[in-house]
Design an enzyme around this catalytic site. Structure first.
Site, mmCIF file in Angstrom:
data_model
loop_
_atom_site.group_PDB
_atom_site.id
_atom_site.type_symbol
_atom_site.label_atom_id
_atom_site.label_comp_id
_atom_site.label_asym_id
_atom_site.label_seq_id
_atom_site.Cartn_x
_atom_site.Cartn_y
_atom_site.Cartn_z
ATOM 1 C CG ASP A 136 -2.237 0.727 0.973
ATOM 2 O OD1 ASP A 136 -2.458 1.159 -0.171
ATOM 3 O OD2 ASP A 136 -3.016 0.888 1.925
ATOM 4 C CE LYS A 173 -2.650 5.179 0.814
ATOM 5 N NZ LYS A 173 -4.075 5.143 0.767
ATOM 6 C CG ASN A 229 0.244 4.648 3.529
ATOM 7 O OD1 ASN A 229 -0.479 5.239 4.326
ATOM 8 N ND2 ASN A 229 -0.194 3.652 2.784
HETATM 9 N N1 LIG Z 1 3.115 8.247 12.816
HETATM 10 C C1 LIG Z 1 2.490 9.388 12.500
HETATM 11 N N2 LIG Z 1 2.987 10.571 12.902
HETATM 12 C C2 LIG Z 1 2.362 11.732 12.566
HETATM 13 N N3 LIG Z 1 1.240 11.801 11.835
HETATM 14 C C3 LIG Z 1 0.692 10.657 11.404
HETATM 15 C C4 LIG Z 1 1.275 9.375 11.710
HETATM 16 N N4 LIG Z 1 0.523 8.411 11.144
HETATM 17 C C5 LIG Z 1 -0.478 9.045 10.513
HETATM 18 N N5 LIG Z 1 -0.397 10.388 10.665
HETATM 19 C C6 LIG Z 1 -1.292 11.416 10.121
HETATM 20 O O1 LIG Z 1 -2.613 10.930 10.079
HETATM 21 C C7 LIG Z 1 -3.096 10.933 8.737
HETATM 22 C C8 LIG Z 1 -3.976 9.715 8.511
HETATM 23 O O2 LIG Z 1 -3.160 8.562 8.529
HETATM 24 P P1 LIG Z 1 -3.680 7.144 8.095
HETATM 25 O O3 LIG Z 1 -2.495 6.270 8.008
HETATM 26 O O4 LIG Z 1 -4.800 6.713 8.959
HETATM 27 O O5 LIG Z 1 -4.349 7.386 6.720
HETATM 28 P P2 LIG Z 1 -3.731 7.566 5.293
HETATM 29 O O6 LIG Z 1 -2.417 6.882 5.215
HETATM 30 O O7 LIG Z 1 -3.758 9.031 4.964
HETATM 31 O O8 LIG Z 1 -4.786 6.852 4.412
HETATM 32 P P3 LIG Z 1 -5.156 5.304 4.390
HETATM 33 O O9 LIG Z 1 -5.942 5.029 5.611
HETATM 34 O O10 LIG Z 1 -5.953 5.243 3.158
HETATM 35 O O11 LIG Z 1 -3.868 4.535 4.331
HETATM 36 C C9 LIG Z 1 -1.844 10.939 7.858
HETATM 37 O O12 LIG Z 1 -2.099 11.521 6.625
HETATM 38 C C10 LIG Z 1 -0.870 11.755 8.691
HETATM 39 O O13 LIG Z 1 -1.036 13.118 8.434
#
Ligand SMILES: Nc1ncnc2c1ncn2[C@@H]1O[C@H](COP(=O)(O)OP(=O)(O)OP(=O)(O)O)[C@@H](O)[C@H]1O
Length: 461
Positions: free
Chosen positions: A287, A289, A292
């Site tokens: 996954d 992108k 991530n």
């Molecule tokens: N370890 C982290 N540290 C700081 N911010 C984070 C972290 N993980 C996620 N985020 C923030 O939260 C947002 C959402 O993350 P999440 O991984 O749930 O979704 P995504 O990767 O944007 O989409 P998907 O759920 O489709 O993979 C991210 O875009 C980022 O801005």
């Protein structure tokens, strides 16, 4: 600070000093917390300054005297015993308690330690000089963000603001109350994953979740987001991850429109190292992108970490499920061709990395419904073009690498080791920067070592 006493009245001087303080304060000050007295002759104290101090000394906001405590306890109280702080009285900031005492300030029976801090949570009990000398209960007057979360999480972490949300659920900033360290807590709702009201089979097997969690917790690479903790509950999995304050790569690209070739190379190189680390351990991300990929700081030259690789271990329906429902952007053709029914190799990650690199360099996507036919059709044929004017300034080597990574036949696509050895990445200045950011002394890639030799050694000057 307003003090409400109970039982024996305080001395005249003590009472007046407190009331003078109250009168001199503007009325609109926000009360962000309250201390309720316990085995102490103080009923409650409002906290409405950035910092509050308590102890025997005259300069404290709360001067502890024989009116408040027995002589036996008072003799064990330091001049400044503890302070409580909330930056700018901001309800969105955490509350810190600092122990200044010789005999100790205790939170829920645990000693903080001299000159150490921890985060104070709603209903925490503060004891002075001995765990049994319980003096206050702290009430946090900011909205309680921990409602509905499991006790395993709330007893260890202070829950702060929302960082973002993804397809699986919320991500919140949390603090370990003992170390004050920040983390990002990802709440993955199980029924969201199954696409229905019942939990998916993968996530409802606690043994499987724990096994995968163990593998993920043991992964350690500078470019892979570290899984600090994981709590598995019937309705959700709570993942406590390393906090990345620089946000995600998608937002970075959007805010800058596109990245320079130099920056794209630095980021891409780190992503490749993360993927190599995962592939060497038999893990396919599936996954990849820009959303991530997380950045450590807001600086251009920053450490980057790949995230969300663990999710594909818990769920079969990750990118595939969403791909089949929506527009595929980063998914490899073999996934689309088989409809996600067949197992595919780690080469799917190479394809996604190719799409990410294309996006960094041009701020556009190689495959999109906006280019005439459907994105899925373009991907299956591997049909893309360097349309954007930005490509004019991009080197042939970069385009050559993208061409190779976006080959439809996975068998002909390069492996991650091949990618890491490509000529585009043989860039001494970039490798030097990457080495410093990744804090890696000796990279285990031969070519890099050769290439990192200072040019002065090779060219006679
Ligand atoms: N370890 C982290 N540290 C700081 N911010 C984070 C972290 N993980 C996620 N985020 C923030 O939260 C947002 C959402 O993350 P999440 O991984 O749930 O979704 P995504 O990767 O944007 O989409 P998907 O759920 O489709 O993979 C991210 O875009 C980022 O801005």
């Amino acid at each position: 600070m307003a003090r409400d006493t109970q039982g024996t009245q305080g001395t005249q001087s003590q009472e007046s000093s407190i009331w003078t303080l109250v009168e001199s304060q503007p009325m609109e000050k926000i009360v962000w917390g309250r201390l309720y007295g316990k085995n102490i002759k103080i009923k409650s104290l409002d906290l409405n300054n950035d910092e509050f101090s308590a102890g025997r000394g005259e300069a404290n906001d709360l001067i502890l005297t024989l009116n408040d405590l027995s002589e036996k306890i008072l003799t064990r109280i330091s001049k400044v015993h503890f302070t409580i702080k909330r930056a700018n009285c901001d309800l969105a900031s955490p509350v810190y308690i600092k122990d200044h005492s010789r005999n100790g300030t205790f939170v829920n029976n645990e000693k903080i330690g001299m000159n150490k801090m921890r985060i104070l949570k709603n209903d925490d009990v503060i004891s002075l000089s001995h765990p049994t000398h319980k003096a206050f209960v702290f009430k946090d007057l900011s909205p309680n963000e921990s409602i509905g979360l499991p006790e395993e999480i709330t007893k260890t972490y202070y829950i702060n603001r929302k960082l973002g949300s993804g397809a699986y659920g919320l991500v919140r900033l949390v603090y370990d109350t003992r170390t004050c360290q920040q983390f990002a807590m990802k709440i993955v709702k199980k029924n969201m994953l199954s696409g229905g009201s019942r939990p998916s089979t993968n996530l409802s097997d606690p043994e499987r979740v724990l096994n995968e969690a163990k593998i993920m917790k043991n992964l350690s690479h500078p470019c892979v987001v570290r899984m600090h903790d994981i709590v598995d509950k019937p309705d959700a999995v709570y993942m406590v991850l390393e906090f990345m304050r620089g946000g995600d790569l998608l937002n970075r690209i959007i805010s800058k429109k596109l990245l320079t070739e130099e920056t794209s190379k630095l980021y891409f190189y780190q992503m490749c190292h993360a993927v190599k680390y995962l592939h060497d351990r038999g893990i396919t991300h599936r996954d990849l992108k820009p959303d991530n990929v997380l950045l450590e700081t807001n600086d251009e030259d920053t450490l980057l970490k790949v995230s969300d690789f663990g999710l594909s271990k818990f769920v079969q329906k990750d990118s595939v499920m969403r791909t089949l429902c929506g527009t595929p952007l980063y998914v490899a053709p073999e996934v689309l061709i088989t409809g996600g029914r067949e197992a595919y190799t780690r080469k799917v990650d190479i394809w996604s990395l190719g799409v990410v690199l294309f996006t960094c360099l041009s701020g556009t996507l190689p495959f999109s419904d906006e280019y005439g036919s459907s994105a899925a059709e373009q991907i299956k044929k591997g049909k893309f073009a360097y349309r954007h004017p930005a490509w004019k300034g991009v080197s042939q080597r970069a385009k050559l690498l993208i061409n190779q990574m976006l080959i439809v036949d996975p068998a002909k696509r390069p492996s991650i080791d091949d990618v890491l050895q490509c000529s585009w990445l043989r860039d001494a200045a970039m490798l030097q920067k990457a080495k410093q950011l990744m804090k890696i002394e000796s990279m285990d890639i031969e070519e890099e070592n050769n290439f990192l030799e200072p040019p002065t050694k090779r060219s006679r000057r």
